[in-house]
Design a protein around this motif. Structure first.
Motif, PDB file in Angstrom:
ATOM      1  N   ILE A 172       7.183 -13.482  10.081  1.00 56.10           N
ATOM      2  CA  ILE A 172       8.359 -12.640   9.851  1.00 56.10           C
ATOM      3  C   ILE A 172       9.223 -13.231   8.730  1.00 56.10           C
ATOM      4  O   ILE A 172       9.715 -12.508   7.856  1.00 56.10           O
ATOM      5  N   ILE A 175       7.536 -12.425   5.454  1.00 53.93           N
ATOM      6  CA  ILE A 175       7.667 -11.016   5.066  1.00 53.93           C
ATOM      7  C   ILE A 175       8.964 -10.812   4.287  1.00 53.93           C
ATOM      8  O   ILE A 175       8.998 -10.127   3.262  1.00 53.93           O
ATOM      9  N   VAL A 176      10.029 -11.449   4.766  1.00 51.96           N
ATOM     10  CA  VAL A 176      11.328 -11.322   4.085  1.00 51.96           C
ATOM     11  C   VAL A 176      11.285 -11.991   2.712  1.00 51.96           C
ATOM     12  O   VAL A 176      11.636 -11.401   1.695  1.00 51.96           O
ATOM     13  N   SER A 178       8.772 -12.800   0.888  1.00 52.11           N
ATOM     14  CA  SER A 178       7.765 -12.253  -0.021  1.00 52.11           C
ATOM     15  C   SER A 178       8.295 -11.103  -0.861  1.00 52.11           C
ATOM     16  O   SER A 178       7.644 -10.682  -1.824  1.00 52.11           O
ATOM     17  N   GLN A 179       9.462 -10.604  -0.520  1.00 49.44           N
ATOM     18  CA  GLN A 179      10.036  -9.514  -1.317  1.00 49.44           C
ATOM     19  C   GLN A 179      10.686 -10.041  -2.601  1.00 49.44           C
ATOM     20  O   GLN A 179      11.085  -9.245  -3.454  1.00 49.44           O
ATOM     21  N   SER A 381       6.712  -3.885  -1.473  1.00 47.99           N
ATOM     22  CA  SER A 381       7.179  -4.137  -0.107  1.00 47.99           C
ATOM     23  C   SER A 381       6.079  -3.903   0.918  1.00 47.99           C
ATOM     24  O   SER A 381       5.865  -4.726   1.823  1.00 47.99           O
ATOM     25  N   ARG A 384       2.841  -6.479   0.299  1.00 50.59           N
ATOM     26  CA  ARG A 384       3.122  -7.870   0.629  1.00 50.59           C
ATOM     27  C   ARG A 384       3.330  -8.052   2.129  1.00 50.59           C
ATOM     28  O   ARG A 384       2.909  -9.061   2.703  1.00 50.59           O
ATOM     29  N   THR A 385       3.953  -7.083   2.752  1.00 49.72           N
ATOM     30  CA  THR A 385       4.119  -7.134   4.206  1.00 49.72           C
ATOM     31  C   THR A 385       2.760  -7.099   4.902  1.00 49.72           C
ATOM     32  O   THR A 385       2.503  -7.870   5.838  1.00 49.72           O
ATOM     33  N   VAL A 388       0.945 -10.527   4.580  1.00 51.08           N
ATOM     34  CA  VAL A 388       1.465 -11.558   5.483  1.00 51.08           C
ATOM     35  C   VAL A 388       0.976 -11.305   6.912  1.00 51.08           C
ATOM     36  O   VAL A 388       0.605 -12.238   7.633  1.00 51.08           O
ATOM     37  N   ILE A 389       0.950 -10.048   7.326  1.00 51.00           N
ATOM     38  CA  ILE A 389       0.484  -9.704   8.680  1.00 51.00           C
ATOM     39  C   ILE A 389      -0.970 -10.100   8.868  1.00 51.00           C
ATOM     40  O   ILE A 389      -1.345 -10.714   9.873  1.00 51.00           O
TER      41      ILE A 389
END
Length: 477
Positions: A172, A175-176, A178-179, A381, A384-385, A388-389
């Protein structure tokens, strides 16, 4: 801020410009990186989770081979990095065409199928680093929980913990972060991460020294872990795996040119990069030797796979908590340093293939309280999310720190740290085939290939052994 204190308002919509106070010779906004920001990026990449496995690696090799191997890896990494830094520009180190990425350099100097091979190896290694960092971060977060649990129970509670929630929490955070759109905007995160790496390395070193002082005994042997603790076959595989662990500790060549592309000139980017490399590799090697050797001296054959989370140390628990918090903060930054080049590659390829897609190319300016404004790109967005998942899920399926570190070290060491830098240097400098220098470079390449194959085999054997007793999403530690 640029030279002469001139502020340049640069928009992505401005077409390429000539060399000026606001633009470099390639028409891009003037780079602002320095020797120290480059050193911070390299240190963040080098002194990562790999330092924590070095006591275990030296335990497999012994007092003679262990330190010698670390020194050899440091020299080879530095030498081939200087070759690679000369490939940032073609022909002329000051005015030649820039190669913005590792793949650009391979394309300019070697071309053909080697470009695709390089891309596959490089980006697989970057993805693997994300997985390795997720595993390492979760282990440190669990160690904080366990150290406090041990302290409260007086060591009576085994404190078994499942790693999955901690991997999800780390995912999590990524994810933040990575923006963040560009690699050049990460300089502050790299500096914070570099400080954290020195923090936990110093704590690990201090605890090792304290342990030796307490027992007044230097553990270990000249030949490494003794037969009886492991079988002869296991010792052989572990030695090979240890080579991969040490190789991983020096893996930053795959992002060297991306770091070099952030450096301002004059002097030439290659000169600054070589200075940054020798500073970072020298400092890293000193820490590696101290942490690895003191960890082995403290625990001998029982040296844990992760020095600060294997619970060779129990007290002072608050100091262990500080060290593991520092590890997590460092890995948060290190994750981004390794993943941003991969993000940029995918987004560039998508924009070139679908230039008219608003979903891929459109930047939406959003006002954020306290941060003025930021640009949001929907494709960036979403993708990249998703990355990461997926990386987090794979980490949950294969949470084996030493084995994964060994595989990553083997995967990236020979092709990216040795083979491509040597081949590109030979091509760019037009080194004559069968000349003395050509032969020496090829011998170095072949020797490192043998080491890579051996370390990969040892690490894969370790994964196979671990999988026999592991149940995905259920096993606790």
């Amino acid at each position: 801020m640029f030279p002469n204190n001139k502020v340049c308002d640069v928009s992505i919509d401005i077409p390429p410009q000539g060399n000026s106070e606001c633009f470099d010779d390639d028409g891009r906004p003037r780079r602002s990186g320095t020797l120290w920001t480059a050193s911070a990026h390299i240190t963040t990449a080098v002194i990562g989770s790999g330092v924590l496995s070095l006591a275990w690696a030296i335990a497999q090799l012994g007092w003679i081979a262990g330190p010698v191997v670390i020194l050899l890896f440091s020299w080879v990494t530095y030498y081939t990095s200087t070759l690679l830094s000369d490939c940032y520009r073609n022909n002329d180190p000051d005015t030649g065409k820039r190669n913005y990425t590792y793949m650009d350099a391979v394309k300019s100097n070697l071309g053909g199928a080697k470009v695709k091979i390089c891309g596959v190896v490089q980006y697989l290694n970057l993805v693997g680093s994300a997985i390795g960092y997720t595993i390492a971060a979760s282990i440190s977060m669990m160690a904080i929980k366990r150290s406090n649990c041990f302290h409260k129970s007086g060591g009576k509670d085994p404190c078994h913990i499942n790693s999955n929630p901690y991997m999800i929490a780390f995912g999590i955070m990524q994810i933040v972060l990575s923006q963040i759109p560009n690699f050049d905007q990460l300089w502050w995160l790299s500096i914070v991460a570099a400080v954290m790496s020195f923090t936990y390395s110093t704590i690990g070193l201090g605890l090792g020294i304290a342990k030796v002082a307490e027992t007044r005994t230097i553990m270990g042997s000249m030949t490494g872990i003794s037969i009886g603790s492991v079988t002869e076959t296991q010792k052989m595989w572990r030695r090979f795996q240890a080579l991969g662990n040490i190789a991983f500790a020096y893996s930053f060549s795959l992002i060297l040119l991306e770091i070099q592309d952030t450096i301002r000139s004059p002097p030439s980017e290659a000169k600054t990069m070589k200075k940054a490399t020798i500073i970072s590799v020298a400092v890293s090697t000193v820490f590696y030797m101290l942490c690895g050797c003191m960890g082995y001296a403290a625990f001998g054959d029982l040296a844990p796979g992760n020095l600060l989370t294997g619970f060779g140390f129990y007290n002072p628990y608050w100091l262990l908590d500080i060290a593991n918090v520092a590890i997590v903060v460092h890995l948060v930054g290190g994750y981004q340093v390794f993943c941003q080049p991969f993000f940029a590659f995918v987004e560039k390829a998508a924009a070139e293939k679908y230039p008219d897609s608003n979903f891929i190319t459109r930047e939406i300016r959003v006002r954020v309280p306290c941060f003025c404004h930021c640009n949001i790109n929907l494709f960036r967005s979403v993708w990249r999310t998703a990355f990461v998942i997926v990386a987090t899920l794979i980490s949950m399926l294969l949470p084996f720190f030493n084995d994964v570190v060994g595989i990553l070290g083997a995967l990236g060491f020979w092709p990216l740290t040795i083979y491509f830098p040597i081949e590109m240097y030979i091509e760019q400098k037009r080194i004559r085939k069968w000349s003395k220098r050509w032969i020496c470079l090829q011998i170095l390449s072949v020797v490192c290939l043998i080491i890579t194959i051996s370390s990969a085999a040892g690490s894969i054997a370790g994964v196979i052994l671990d999988l026999k007793s592991f149940k995905p999403f259920k096993t606790s530690y």
